[in-house]
Design a protein around this motif. Structure first.
Motif: not given
Length: 215
Positions: A53, A55, A65, A67
């Motif tokens: 991911f 952030s 975030q 992913e």
């Protein structure tokens, strides 16, 4: 002229201050899936997920975030109807088999993390899951290639970057692409009450950990 220069300088300083609050950190996440499929008389199957991911902290209370996750799902001892969708079944048990169901997805998600108190956060967001494997070669139908899901949960992040997290993932599309809420099935009492003719959705509890790298 001096006023214009001063105004431009103030705007530049403001822009720098705003962008200084934005932090971007990559990371990895992995853990255990406790998965099942609705309306298949199935037990929960333990498997795993792993992914990465980015952030993007946009405010003190909010982090975006994105992913990318490989997720192994399915169900344990799921009851599947081999007879197809033809309205000639008298006893569904004559045409069904019980076996473990394996579904593998590459999941693209966009999570929204909201800070509750220091270290503790809530997470919610959608995923788009692309099927990359299954064990349905001997079944009547094959699962469709895509699923959509909504994810929600809580997590705790330690000061050194490790996060422990619990999430619930609810699929939104029938794994066979069917929609049994039509006139034929809703007006037919047998099919309306037949568990084998109801929409089958992925349901997953995810328990795991994540780590953010601070470069």
């Amino acid at each position: 002229m001096t006023n214009k220069v001063l105004a431009a300088l103030l705007l530049s300083l403001g822009w720098l201050q705003i962008n200084a609050q934005v932090t971007i950190k990559p990371g990895v996440r992995a853990g255990m899936n406790l998965a099942t499929i609705s309306n298949m008389n199935a037990d929960t199957k333990a498997d795993f997920y792993v992914g990465g991911f980015v952030s993007i902290k946009l405010a003190s209370f909010y982090t975006l975030q994105p992913e990318l996750t490989y997720s192994r799902q399915g169900a344990k001892s799921g009851l599947y109807d081999f007879s197809g969708d033809y309205p000639i079944v008298i006893d569904p048990q004559m045409y069904s088999r019980s076996r473990n169901i394996e579904l593998q997805y590459l999941s693209v998600g966009v999570m929204n993390k909201f800070r509750i108190v220091e270290g503790l956060h809530a997470v919610v967001g959608p995923t788009l899951d692309f099927k990359v494997g299954d064990n349905f070669t001997s079944f009547y139908d094959d699962p469709i290639g895509v699923d959509m899901a909504i994810v929600a949960g809580f997590g705790y992040t330690f000061p050194f970057g490790l996060t422990v997290e619990a999430r619930y993932k609810q699929g939104l599309i029938d794994i066979f692409g069917n929609d049994y809420d039509d006139d034929f099935y809703s007006n037919n009492g047998y099919y309306e009450n037949n568990v084998l003719k109801q929409i089958k959705l992925n349901q997953v509890i995810q328990l795991g950990a994540a780590y953010s790298f601070d470069f």
